[in-house]
Design an enzyme around this catalytic site. Structure first.
Site, PDB file in Angstrom:
ATOM      1  CD  GLU A  50      -2.434  -1.181   2.817  1.00 58.65           C
ATOM      2  OE1 GLU A  50      -2.548  -0.108   3.458  1.00 58.65           O
ATOM      3  OE2 GLU A  50      -2.886  -2.254   3.237  1.00 58.65           O
ATOM      4  CD  GLU A 160      -7.841   1.890   5.842  1.00 57.65           C
ATOM      5  OE1 GLU A 160      -7.932   1.052   6.736  1.00 57.65           O
ATOM      6  OE2 GLU A 160      -6.906   1.928   5.039  1.00 57.65           O
TER       7      GLU A 160
END
Length: 168
Positions: A50, A160
Site C-alpha cells: 500500500e 480509508e
C-alpha cells in the site's frame, strides 16, 4: 470510495489530491491510498503493498499528513509494517522520505496539491518499486510476496477512515 480492477498488473498509478483532514482523537485516521495485492481464497492469504498519504496521530504522534507505505505477506496476520518500522522496504531516495510530512496541502477554494504514486514491478530484479511524482523512493523485495511473483491480480484505489464515536 474503493475502486478495484482485476487483471495481471505489473504496475499501477494513482494521482491523489493531498489534504490535511482534521482528526479528533489519537485513535482516528484518514487516508488516501492505493493497493497492489493478491489473494489465495483457499489459504485465506493476502499479499499486499500500500502507498499513499495519511493522518494517523497514533502512529506518528502528530496530525500532519504523511507519505506512508504498508505491506503484508500473510493477510495482515504476522507479517507487515508501516513505513520503515521493520526491515523490508528498501528506501533508495535521499530526496523523498517514507513517513515524512507533506509541505503543502490542498484547501477548499484554494490551491490544489497532488502527489502521483506509482508502484511498478522491475523486470530485471523482480522487486516492486514505489515512485512519487516520477521519483524513485525505494522498493519492496519480491521475496516478501509469495503470491505476487509475476503479476498482481488486484489493483485498488480509494480512501480509508477510522473514527470511533463515543458517548459520554
Amino acid at each position: 470510495m474503493l475502486i478495484v480492477e482485476n487483471g495481471g498488473y505489473q504496475e499501477s498509478e494513482a494521482w491523489m489530491t493531498v489534504w490535511k483532514p482534521f482528526v479528533e482523537q489519537d485513535d482516528e485516521i484518514s487516508a488516501s491510498q492505493m493497493w497492489i495485492s493478491s489473494m489465495n481464497e483457499e489459504e485465506r492469504a493476502v499479499n499486499a503493498m500500500e502507498a499513499g498519504w495519511q493522518v494517523n496521530p497514533a502512529l506518528y504522534g502528530d496530525e500532519n499528513t504523511r507519505l506512508f507505505i504498508y505491506w503484508t505477506g500473510d493477510g495482515y496476520d504476522k507479517t507487515g509494517c508501516y513505513d520503515l518500522k521493520c526491515e523490508s522496504f528498501v528506501q533508495t531516495s535521499s530526496k523523498t522520505a517514507v513517513g515524512a510530512a507533506f509541505n503543502h496541502y490542498s484547501t477548499p477554494r484554494g490551491p490544489e496539491y497532488k502527489c502521483i504514486f506509482l508502484i511498478r514491478k522491475d523486470r530485471g530484479s523482480e522487486n516492486w518499486w514505489l515512485l512519487t511524482n516520477n521519483h524513485q523512493v525505494g522498493y519492496w523485495p519480491n521475496s516478501l510476496f509469495p503470491l505476487l511473483k509475476d503479476t498482481a491480480p488486484i489493483a485498488a484505489w480509494g480512501g480509508e477512515i477510522k473514527n470511533v464515536y463515543s458517548r459520554i
